[in-house]
Write a protein that holds these residues in place. Structure first.
Motif, PDB file in Angstrom:
ATOM      1  N   LEU A 290      54.587  55.750  30.287  1.00  0.00           N
ATOM      2  CA  LEU A 290      53.451  55.788  31.208  1.00  0.00           C
ATOM      3  C   LEU A 290      52.364  56.688  30.631  1.00  0.00           C
ATOM      4  O   LEU A 290      51.892  57.641  31.259  1.00  0.00           O
ATOM      5  CB  LEU A 290      53.920  56.309  32.570  1.00  0.00           C
ATOM      6  CG  LEU A 290      54.995  55.466  33.262  1.00  0.00           C
ATOM      7  CD1 LEU A 290      55.682  56.261  34.371  1.00  0.00           C
ATOM      8  CD2 LEU A 290      54.391  54.182  33.811  1.00  0.00           C
TER       9      LEU A 290
ATOM     10  N   ARG B  47      48.923  57.207  27.672  1.00  0.00           N
ATOM     11  CA  ARG B  47      47.841  56.701  26.820  1.00  0.00           C
ATOM     12  C   ARG B  47      47.393  57.866  25.934  1.00  0.00           C
ATOM     13  O   ARG B  47      47.100  58.960  26.432  1.00  0.00           O
ATOM     14  CB  ARG B  47      46.680  56.187  27.664  1.00  0.00           C
ATOM     15  CG  ARG B  47      45.516  55.643  26.825  1.00  0.00           C
ATOM     16  CD  ARG B  47      44.347  55.190  27.686  1.00  0.00           C
ATOM     17  NE  ARG B  47      44.626  53.917  28.345  1.00  0.00           N
ATOM     18  CZ  ARG B  47      44.872  53.779  29.648  1.00  0.00           C
ATOM     19  NH1 ARG B  47      44.880  54.862  30.433  1.00  0.00           N
ATOM     20  NH2 ARG B  47      45.098  52.595  30.173  1.00  0.00           N
TER      21      ARG B  47
ATOM     22  N   VAL C  47      49.311  59.094  32.116  1.00  0.00           N
ATOM     23  CA  VAL C  47      48.088  58.615  32.763  1.00  0.00           C
ATOM     24  C   VAL C  47      48.067  59.000  34.238  1.00  0.00           C
ATOM     25  O   VAL C  47      49.112  59.171  34.876  1.00  0.00           O
ATOM     26  CB  VAL C  47      47.959  57.084  32.616  1.00  0.00           C
ATOM     27  CG1 VAL C  47      47.770  56.718  31.140  1.00  0.00           C
ATOM     28  CG2 VAL C  47      49.180  56.362  33.176  1.00  0.00           C
TER      29      VAL C  47
ATOM     30  N   ALA D 212      49.948  56.745  36.832  1.00  0.00           N
ATOM     31  CA  ALA D 212      51.296  56.420  36.363  1.00  0.00           C
ATOM     32  C   ALA D 212      52.168  55.860  37.478  1.00  0.00           C
ATOM     33  O   ALA D 212      52.986  54.961  37.235  1.00  0.00           O
ATOM     34  CB  ALA D 212      51.952  57.669  35.773  1.00  0.00           C
TER      35      ALA D 212
ATOM     36  N   HIS E  20      51.649  52.140  37.893  1.00  0.00           N
ATOM     37  CA  HIS E  20      52.237  51.412  36.767  1.00  0.00           C
ATOM     38  C   HIS E  20      53.761  51.404  36.855  1.00  0.00           C
ATOM     39  O   HIS E  20      54.408  50.411  36.499  1.00  0.00           O
ATOM     40  CB  HIS E  20      51.797  52.048  35.444  1.00  0.00           C
ATOM     41  CG  HIS E  20      50.306  52.048  35.232  1.00  0.00           C
ATOM     42  ND1 HIS E  20      49.503  51.030  35.669  1.00  0.00           N
ATOM     43  CD2 HIS E  20      49.500  52.966  34.635  1.00  0.00           C
ATOM     44  CE1 HIS E  20      48.245  51.302  35.339  1.00  0.00           C
ATOM     45  NE2 HIS E  20      48.220  52.467  34.719  1.00  0.00           N
TER      46      HIS E  20
ATOM     47  N   THR F 102      50.423  53.014  25.265  1.00  0.00           N
ATOM     48  CA  THR F 102      49.005  52.688  25.218  1.00  0.00           C
ATOM     49  C   THR F 102      48.754  51.200  25.023  1.00  0.00           C
ATOM     50  O   THR F 102      47.884  50.615  25.685  1.00  0.00           O
ATOM     51  CB  THR F 102      48.325  53.482  24.088  1.00  0.00           C
ATOM     52  OG1 THR F 102      48.537  54.878  24.290  1.00  0.00           O
ATOM     53  CG2 THR F 102      46.830  53.205  24.050  1.00  0.00           C
TER      54      THR F 102
ATOM     55  N   LEU G 238      49.293  49.333  28.311  1.00  0.00           N
ATOM     56  CA  LEU G 238      48.325  49.744  29.332  1.00  0.00           C
ATOM     57  C   LEU G 238      46.927  49.240  29.013  1.00  0.00           C
ATOM     58  O   LEU G 238      46.140  48.953  29.924  1.00  0.00           O
ATOM     59  CB  LEU G 238      48.318  51.266  29.453  1.00  0.00           C
ATOM     60  CG  LEU G 238      49.578  51.898  30.051  1.00  0.00           C
ATOM     61  CD1 LEU G 238      49.514  53.413  29.929  1.00  0.00           C
ATOM     62  CD2 LEU G 238      49.752  51.488  31.507  1.00  0.00           C
ATOM     63  N   ASP G 239      46.588  49.115  27.728  1.00  0.00           N
ATOM     64  CA  ASP G 239      45.258  48.656  27.324  1.00  0.00           C
ATOM     65  C   ASP G 239      45.207  47.160  27.069  1.00  0.00           C
ATOM     66  O   ASP G 239      44.187  46.642  26.598  1.00  0.00           O
ATOM     67  CB  ASP G 239      44.804  49.408  26.075  1.00  0.00           C
ATOM     68  CG  ASP G 239      44.490  50.874  26.362  1.00  0.00           C
ATOM     69  OD1 ASP G 239      44.471  51.244  27.555  1.00  0.00           O
ATOM     70  OD2 ASP G 239      44.275  51.641  25.408  1.00  0.00           O
TER      71      ASP G 239
ATOM     72  N   LEU H 292      48.801  44.570  33.110  1.00  0.00           N
ATOM     73  CA  LEU H 292      50.025  45.285  32.742  1.00  0.00           C
ATOM     74  C   LEU H 292      51.270  44.449  32.995  1.00  0.00           C
ATOM     75  O   LEU H 292      52.190  44.441  32.162  1.00  0.00           O
ATOM     76  CB  LEU H 292      50.121  46.607  33.501  1.00  0.00           C
ATOM     77  CG  LEU H 292      51.361  47.454  33.177  1.00  0.00           C
ATOM     78  CD1 LEU H 292      51.397  47.838  31.700  1.00  0.00           C
ATOM     79  CD2 LEU H 292      51.404  48.699  34.058  1.00  0.00           C
TER      80      LEU H 292
END
Length: 335
Positions: free
Chosen positions: A9, A11, A16, A19, A22, A197, A200-201, A211
Motif C-alpha cells: 500500500l 507509492r 499512501v 491505504a 485500497h 506503485t 496504484l498508478d 486498482l
C-alpha cells in the motif's frame, strides 16, 4: 506453496494516505499478502491497517526504509507495536534482532548496500550474493528482501545467485511491474515479490488502469505461473447423457482419488459390496431403487444416496433406464 504476490500500500517508498480504501479492494479480491512502509501515515493508522489485514485473513508486512541506525531501530519497535506478521527490509541486523526477540515476527532484511530514497541496491552480483549468504545464516533471520530491480547489475543473474545461497525464502522488491519481470522472479526461485506503485498508478500492462483491474491482472498472472488455473469446464448432465442414447459408463471427471462417472443403470444389478470404498449415487434422471439386506430406498431425481463400504446392496432402475452420477474411487468406480 507457489509464488506469493505481496501488494504494498505504498507509492515511492511511502504508505499512501488512502491505504485503507485500497486495502478494502485487495481483501475483496482475495489477496492474502499485504504490506506497507513505516513512513507516510501515523502509527495509529498503521495499526488499523494491520488489524484490518489480520481480520481479513491475510498476512501483514511492514517494510523498513530507514537509512540510519536510530530510525531503523525505531521502525523495528514500531513493527512490534503495530503487530505485523513480517518485517521486511533494513540492513542493521545486529541492532534489530534484539528488538524483535520474542515478538514472533518473521524478519527478512535487505542484503547488499542500500542507498538513497527511493532505495537503490549497490554492489556486484557476487558482493550482494555473499551478503545474502551471511545474512541468511543468522539465527532470527527468516528470509531475505532483495531489491532486485533497484540493483545496478544483471538483475536475473542477481536473483538466481541470491536464491542459490539459501534455502530460506527470498522476497523480490523494487520496480516489478510487468509479466516478464514476475516470470523472471518465479524462474529465479523466489518465494514472492512486492508490487505497490505500479499497481496504484495503473502501470501494469494490458490491464484496466483502476486498482481492481490492476490487482486482478497480477493475481491472474501469478495463478498462471503457479499452475493454479483450472483447465476444467462445466458439464451439463442433460447434454452429456443425451450424447449416448444406449448404455453409458463415462469418466466425466476426477476429484483427488475419486472418479466422477456418468452411468446409465438398466434393470437390476447384481448384489455386491465394496471392501474399502464408499460410493455415492446421484440420480439425474429416472428413479433408482437401492436395495439393502434390511430395507429398500427409492432415490428420486435430484436425490443422492451414499453406500458405505462393506454394505451389501443391489441397485435397480425403476420405470426404465436411470441416469446416475456415480462417485467412487478410481479402482472401483463403475464396477
Amino acid at each position: 506453496m507457489g509464488l506469493r504476490f505481496i501488494f504494498m500500500l505504498t507509492r515511492n517508498d511511502r504508505t499512501v494516505e488512502d491505504a485503507a480504501a485500497h486495502l478494502d479492494i485487495a481483501l475483496r479480491l482475495g489477496l492474502r499478502h499485504i504490506g506497507f512502509k513505516d513512513i507516510g501515515l501515523p502509527i495509529s493508522d498503521l495499526k488499523a491497517l494491520a488489524r484490518t489485514i489480520r481480520e481479513g485473513g491475510a498476512t501483514s508486512y511492514l517494510e523498513v526504509v530507514s537509512l540510519d541506525r536510530e530510525s531503523e531501530v525505531a521502525s523495528a519497535r514500531a513493527a512490534v507495536e503495530i503487530g505485523v506478521d513480517v518485517l521486511l527490509g533494513g540492513t542493521r541486523v545486529e541492532d534489530v534482532l534484539p528488538v524483535l526477540a520474542g515478538s514472533g515476527l518473521n524478519y527478512c532484511p535487505f542484503p547488499g548496500q542500500i542507498t538513497g530514497h527511493p532505495s537503490v541496491l549497490e554492489g556486484s552480483v557476487e558482493e550482494i550474493a555473499d551478503s545474502a549468504r551471511l545474512l541468511a545464516a543468522r539465527e532470527g533471520v527468516h528470509g531475505l528482501d532483495l531489491l532486485a530491480y533497484r540493483a545496478r547489475c544483471d538483475v536475473p543473474a542477481l536473483m538466481q545467485a541470491v536464491c542459490a545461497v539459501t534455502d530460506k525464502p527470498v522476497i523480490m522488491a523494487g520496480s516489478i511491474d510487468t509479466p516478464d519481470r514476475i516470470a523472471a522472479v518465479k524462474a529465479a526461485g523466489a518465494a514472492g515479490f512486492t508490487i505497490g506503485t505500479a499497481a496504484l498508478d495503473g502501470r501494469y500492462p494490458d490491464a484496466p488502469q483502476d486498482l481492481e483491474g490492476q490487482l486482478a491482472a497480477i493475481i491472474g498472472e501469478v495463478a498462471r505461473l503457479n499452475d493454479h488455473l483450472s483447465p476444467v469446464t462445466k458439464t451439463n448432465l442433460d447434454e452429456a447423457f443425451g450424447r449416448t442414447p444406449g448404455a453409458v459408463d463415462l469418466l466425466a471427471g476426477q476429484v483427488n482419488e475419486m472418479q466422477v462417472r456418468l452411468t446409465r443403470i438398466e434393470g437390476a444389478q447384481r448384489w455386491h459390496f465394496r471392501t474399502t470404498e464408499d460410493e455415492m449415487f446421484f440420480v439425474h434422471r429416472g428413479r433408482l431403487l437401492m436395495r439393502f439386506r434390511d430395507r429398500d430406498e427409492v432415490v428420486e431425481e435430484g436425490e443422492f444416496i451414499v453406500v458405505p463400504h462393506g454394505v451389501e446392496h443391489c441397485p435397480v432402475a425403476l420405470d426404465g433406464p436411470c441416469d446416475v452420477l456415480l462417485m467412487a474411487p478410481g479402482a472401483t468406480a463403475g464396477r
